[in-house]
Design a protein around this motif. Structure first.
Motif, PDB file in Angstrom:
ATOM      1  N   UNK A  28       0.830  -1.210   0.000  1.00 37.44           N
ATOM      2  CA  UNK A  28       0.000   0.000   0.000  1.00 37.44           C
ATOM      3  C   UNK A  28       0.865   1.260   0.000  1.00 37.44           C
ATOM      4  N   UNK A  29       1.935   1.261   0.778  1.00 35.99           N
ATOM      5  CA  UNK A  29       2.831   2.412   0.828  1.00 35.99           C
ATOM      6  C   UNK A  29       3.539   2.590  -0.522  1.00 35.99           C
ATOM      7  N   UNK A  30       3.965   1.501  -1.128  1.00 30.42           N
ATOM      8  CA  UNK A  30       4.638   1.569  -2.431  1.00 30.42           C
ATOM      9  C   UNK A  30       3.681   2.157  -3.463  1.00 30.42           C
ATOM     10  N   UNK A  31       2.460   1.629  -3.512  1.00 35.23           N
ATOM     11  CA  UNK A  31       1.472   2.091  -4.490  1.00 35.23           C
ATOM     12  C   UNK A  31       1.144   3.567  -4.261  1.00 35.23           C
ATOM     13  N   UNK A  32       0.872   3.915  -3.004  1.00 39.73           N
ATOM     14  CA  UNK A  32       0.508   5.301  -2.675  1.00 39.73           C
ATOM     15  C   UNK A  32       1.628   6.266  -3.065  1.00 39.73           C
ATOM     16  N   UNK A  33       2.858   5.881  -2.790  1.00 44.00           N
ATOM     17  CA  UNK A  33       4.002   6.720  -3.141  1.00 44.00           C
ATOM     18  C   UNK A  33       4.102   6.875  -4.651  1.00 44.00           C
ATOM     19  N   UNK A  34       4.001   5.781  -5.373  1.00 47.14           N
ATOM     20  CA  UNK A  34       4.070   5.838  -6.844  1.00 47.14           C
ATOM     21  C   UNK A  34       2.930   6.684  -7.400  1.00 47.14           C
ATOM     22  N   UNK A  35       1.744   6.536  -6.822  1.00 48.36           N
ATOM     23  CA  UNK A  35       0.575   7.299  -7.299  1.00 48.36           C
ATOM     24  C   UNK A  35       0.796   8.794  -7.109  1.00 48.36           C
ATOM     25  N   UNK A  36       1.323   9.160  -5.976  1.00 49.30           N
ATOM     26  CA  UNK A  36       1.549  10.589  -5.726  1.00 49.30           C
ATOM     27  C   UNK A  36       2.608  11.157  -6.653  1.00 49.30           C
ATOM     28  N   UNK A  37       3.598  10.350  -7.005  1.00 50.14           N
ATOM     29  CA  UNK A  37       4.658  10.838  -7.878  1.00 50.14           C
ATOM     30  C   UNK A  37       4.189  10.951  -9.320  1.00 50.14           C
ATOM     31  N   UNK A  38       3.366   9.999  -9.772  1.00 49.16           N
ATOM     32  CA  UNK A  38       2.997  10.021 -11.196  1.00 49.16           C
ATOM     33  C   UNK A  38       1.575  10.507 -11.435  1.00 49.16           C
ATOM     34  N   UNK A  39       0.702  10.447 -10.438  1.00 47.87           N
ATOM     35  CA  UNK A  39      -0.648  10.981 -10.563  1.00 47.87           C
ATOM     36  C   UNK A  39      -1.602  10.135 -11.371  1.00 47.87           C
ATOM     37  N   UNK A  40      -1.263   8.888 -11.623  1.00 48.91           N
ATOM     38  CA  UNK A  40      -2.118   8.042 -12.438  1.00 48.91           C
ATOM     39  C   UNK A  40      -2.150   6.644 -11.827  1.00 48.91           C
ATOM     40  N   UNK A  41      -3.355   6.138 -11.562  1.00 43.41           N
ATOM     41  CA  UNK A  41      -3.507   4.851 -10.896  1.00 43.41           C
ATOM     42  C   UNK A  41      -2.925   3.676 -11.665  1.00 43.41           C
ATOM     43  N   UNK A  42      -3.129   3.654 -12.978  1.00 46.50           N
ATOM     44  CA  UNK A  42      -2.621   2.532 -13.777  1.00 46.50           C
ATOM     45  C   UNK A  42      -1.095   2.517 -13.797  1.00 46.50           C
ATOM     46  N   UNK A  43      -0.500   3.686 -13.978  1.00 46.05           N
ATOM     47  CA  UNK A  43       0.955   3.780 -13.980  1.00 46.05           C
ATOM     48  C   UNK A  43       1.511   3.456 -12.594  1.00 46.05           C
ATOM     49  N   UNK A  44       0.826   3.916 -11.555  1.00 42.45           N
ATOM     50  CA  UNK A  44       1.269   3.638 -10.183  1.00 42.45           C
ATOM     51  C   UNK A  44       1.255   2.138  -9.914  1.00 42.45           C
ATOM     52  N   UNK A  45       0.253   1.451 -10.423  1.00 38.76           N
ATOM     53  CA  UNK A  45       0.191   0.003 -10.226  1.00 38.76           C
ATOM     54  C   UNK A  45       1.348  -0.691 -10.955  1.00 38.76           C
ATOM     55  N   UNK A  46       1.633  -0.250 -12.182  1.00 37.66           N
ATOM     56  CA  UNK A  46       2.767  -0.821 -12.921  1.00 37.66           C
ATOM     57  C   UNK A  46       4.074  -0.581 -12.174  1.00 37.66           C
ATOM     58  N   UNK A  47       4.245   0.637 -11.682  1.00 39.09           N
ATOM     59  CA  UNK A  47       5.463   0.978 -10.942  1.00 39.09           C
ATOM     60  C   UNK A  47       5.551   0.138  -9.671  1.00 39.09           C
TER      61      UNK A  47
END
Length: 172
Positions: A28-47
């Motif tokens: 959850x922390x990894x996803x949330x961090x990625x989401x905040x950096x890229x602003x897109x849920x699909x990209x955050x999930x890939x990251x």
């Protein structure tokens, strides 16, 4: 030895269940961090998935000099930077009215638009300013914790946050 440290040691010794627990604890922390950096849920999930793979590849090299969560943040930041450098498709407005925190209840539409504009502006800051702001304000870390993750001194984090505030005042 903390529970997380014990899981890390077991995972380093090839215990797949311990590794799965670590990933579940951190995802959850990894996803949330990625989401905040890229602003897109699909990209955050890939990251986030790429981060989990990288953790699996690199866990034997984790030496415990920092907290495991700090090490995971650093991997996540590096993966986001790799994603940004690769110039992958980003749809800045696809999630414009999405929740600011993926696990929280959706804010009112007006608040979501304002929050989205703020995070979009934060993502446009120079790298070190953006990283400092997102770690301190989005992740709720202290300046000392952010400094450890960024590999810089605490006063430098404070400087980047201060400069980011000045820049954001001009942007918003």
């Amino acid at each position: 030895m903390t529970f997380t440290e014990a899981l890390v040691r077991r995972a380093q010794n090839g215990d797949g269940e311990a590794f799965a627990e670590l990933i579940e604890e951190q995802y959850d922390r990894i996803y949330r961090t990625a989401w905040r950096w890229c602003g897109n849920g699909h990209d955050a999930e890939d990251i986030a998935q790429d981060v989990c793979v990288r953790i699996g590849q690199a866990i034997h090299g984790f030496d415990g000099r920092s907290a495991f969560s700090s090490w995971v943040y650093r991997i996540t930041l590096n993966m986001v930077r790799d994603w940004q450098r690769a110039g992958q498709r980003r749809s800045a407005h696809a999630d414009a009215y999405a929740e600011i925190v993926p696990t929280a209840e959706a804010p009112a539409q007006e608040d979501a638009a304002t929050g989205s504009q703020l995070w979009s502006a934060v993502r446009s800051l120079p790298d070190k300013q953006r990283d400092a702001v997102l770690l301190v304000y989005a992740e709720g870390l202290s300046h000392a914790e952010a400094a450890a993750i960024m590999g810089i001194k605490e006063p430098t984090v404070s400087f980047h946050v201060h400069e980011a505030r000045k820049t954001l005042r001009g942007l918003l």
